[in-house]
Design a protein around this motif. Structure first.
Motif, PDB file in Angstrom:
ATOM      1  N   SER A 222       8.676   5.331  -1.988  1.00  0.00           N
ATOM      2  CA  SER A 222       7.369   4.704  -1.894  1.00  0.00           C
ATOM      3  C   SER A 222       6.348   5.466  -2.712  1.00  0.00           C
ATOM      4  CB  SER A 222       6.928   4.667  -0.426  1.00  0.00           C
ATOM      5  OG  SER A 222       5.741   3.916  -0.302  1.00  0.00           O
ATOM      6  N   THR A 223       5.469   4.730  -3.355  1.00  0.00           N
ATOM      7  CA  THR A 223       4.348   5.335  -4.069  1.00  0.00           C
ATOM      8  C   THR A 223       3.068   4.770  -3.453  1.00  0.00           C
ATOM      9  OG1 THR A 223       5.701   5.246  -6.073  1.00  0.00           O
ATOM     10  CG2 THR A 223       3.347   5.727  -6.351  1.00  0.00           C
ATOM     11  N   PRO A 224       2.294   5.638  -2.816  1.00  0.00           N
ATOM     12  CA  PRO A 224       1.063   5.138  -2.204  1.00  0.00           C
ATOM     13  C   PRO A 224       0.215   4.356  -3.213  1.00  0.00           C
ATOM     14  CG  PRO A 224       1.472   7.373  -1.484  1.00  0.00           C
ATOM     15  CD  PRO A 224       2.507   7.070  -2.535  1.00  0.00           C
TER      16      PRO A 224
ATOM     17  N   LYS B 245       0.798  -1.229   0.000  1.00  0.00           N
ATOM     18  CA  LYS B 245       0.000   0.000   0.000  1.00  0.00           C
ATOM     19  C   LYS B 245       0.832   1.281   0.000  1.00  0.00           C
ATOM     20  CE  LYS B 245      -0.911   1.296   4.721  1.00  0.00           C
ATOM     21  NZ  LYS B 245      -1.959   1.839   5.578  1.00  0.00           N
ATOM     22  N   GLY B 246       2.135   1.144   0.257  1.00  0.00           N
ATOM     23  CA  GLY B 246       2.981   2.331   0.201  1.00  0.00           C
ATOM     24  C   GLY B 246       2.875   3.188   1.452  1.00  0.00           C
ATOM     25  N   ILE B 247       3.718   4.238   1.500  1.00  0.00           N
ATOM     26  CA  ILE B 247       3.773   5.115   2.673  1.00  0.00           C
ATOM     27  C   ILE B 247       3.329   6.508   2.244  1.00  0.00           C
ATOM     28  CG2 ILE B 247       5.287   6.084   4.450  1.00  0.00           C
ATOM     29  CD1 ILE B 247       7.216   3.713   3.853  1.00  0.00           C
ATOM     30  N   ASP B 248       2.336   7.054   2.925  1.00  0.00           N
ATOM     31  CA  ASP B 248       1.833   8.383   2.571  1.00  0.00           C
ATOM     32  C   ASP B 248       2.840   9.467   2.938  1.00  0.00           C
ATOM     33  OD1 ASP B 248      -0.588   7.529   1.515  1.00  0.00           O
ATOM     34  OD2 ASP B 248      -1.512   7.381   3.497  1.00  0.00           O
TER      35      ASP B 248
ATOM     36  N   THR C 265       6.663  -0.059  -1.926  1.00  0.00           N
ATOM     37  CA  THR C 265       7.770   0.591  -1.228  1.00  0.00           C
ATOM     38  C   THR C 265       9.059  -0.138  -1.538  1.00  0.00           C
ATOM     39  OG1 THR C 265       6.286   1.251   0.559  1.00  0.00           O
ATOM     40  CG2 THR C 265       8.637   1.261   1.067  1.00  0.00           C
TER      41      THR C 265
END
Lengths: 114, 162
Positions: free
Chosen positions: B143-145, B103-106, B149
């Motif tokens: 990372s891309t939400p 899910k990635g990191i905002d 990541t």
């Protein structure tokens, strides 16, 4: 991963053994929580003598138990952190919150054992 | 003909030498917690040829364990997914990439803060990234939400003065 636990002079001594990571932490945590609740323990020593590997999951375990024991007006201390775990403990800052002793006997004395 | 064949074999030999000098390892495995141990042991075995100290091996294993654990807990939120681990030796150092399609990191800056955790419910210490940063010589995180990541780490094993 194993946690060997016994009680000496009303102090619960928990000797952690093996590899403490995210994979193993949950069953150990449940085991420890159950023992503390069943015995109504207020004084706890965590020994890392038998730990071969540990990461931040182990730090979470320590902080979690420290929090719950403190909430019940108990005391918890650490002992026997080997050289290869030392940096993990230092980097985390956990030793600013929880006392560390060289030996299990020192840790027990700190909790009032004669 | 004879000499040409000789040249070819010399070239192959020099290519082989290059491969030997820059050993690499690619692994892919499902997002399951038992693979945390597999990943860190694989990396520890991979760097043996650089003759690391016990302290260096411990630091490397810890950093890899943190990276893979983050993929499992945060990337895939304890659900299914694939984790990829790439290692390469280069000039006495090991380079490691751990990536997921989770899910990635905002907010990476927030994630990097010591003691910050998005999962206090799981009793996480919030020290994973701080530990990775302290235990390797170079660290970066991309990372891309919604897409995943990638963590890059480089640790120097052999120093010139050793």
């Amino acid at each position: 991963m194993k946690a060997e636990m016994n009680v000496i002079d009303r102090i619960l001594i928990i000797r952690l053994q093996g590899e403490l990571d995210h994979h193993s932490v949950e069953s150990v945590r449940n085991n420890i929580e159950q023992t503390i609740a069943d015995g109504n323990h207020r004084k706890v020593v965590l020994s890392f003598k038998g730990i071969d590997f540990m990461d931040s999951s182990g730090l979470g375990l320590i902080l979690g138990r420290y929090r719950s024991i403190s909430q019940h007006d108990g005391q918890m201390v650490l002992c026997e952190v080997s050289e290869n775990l030392r940096k993990l403990f230092e980097v985390s800052g956990i030793l600013k919150i929880i006392s560390l002793y060289d030996t299990e006997a020192d840790a027990c004395r700190a909790l009032g054992r004669k | 003909m004879q000499s040409l064949r000789k040249e070819v074999s010399v070239m192959e030999f020099s290519e082989q030498i290059q491969v030997l000098q820059q050993n690499y390892l690619h692994m892919q495995f499902p997002s399951r917690s038992e693979n945390e141990g597999l990943a860190r042991v694989a990396v520890a075995a991979f760097v043996v040829e650089l003759d690391p100290t016990l302290e260096q091996v411990t630091e490397l294993k810890t950093a890899v364990s943190e990276a893979v654990t983050n993929c499992i807990i945060h990337g895939y939120e304890l659900g299914e997914g694939e984790i990829r681990l790439h290692c390469a030796l280069h000039e006495g150092a090991v380079e490691i990439i751990v990536e997921d399609d989770g899910k990635g990191i905002d907010d990476i800056e927030q994630a990097r803060l010591p003691l910050y955790t998005s999962r206090p419910d799981l009793e996480r210490s919030g020290m994973g990234i701080t530990i990775m940063e302290s235990f390797v010589d170079e660290f970066s995180i991309n990372s891309t939400p919604g897409q995943g990541t990638r963590v890059y780490m480089r640790k120097i094993i052999q120093r010139d003065d050793r």
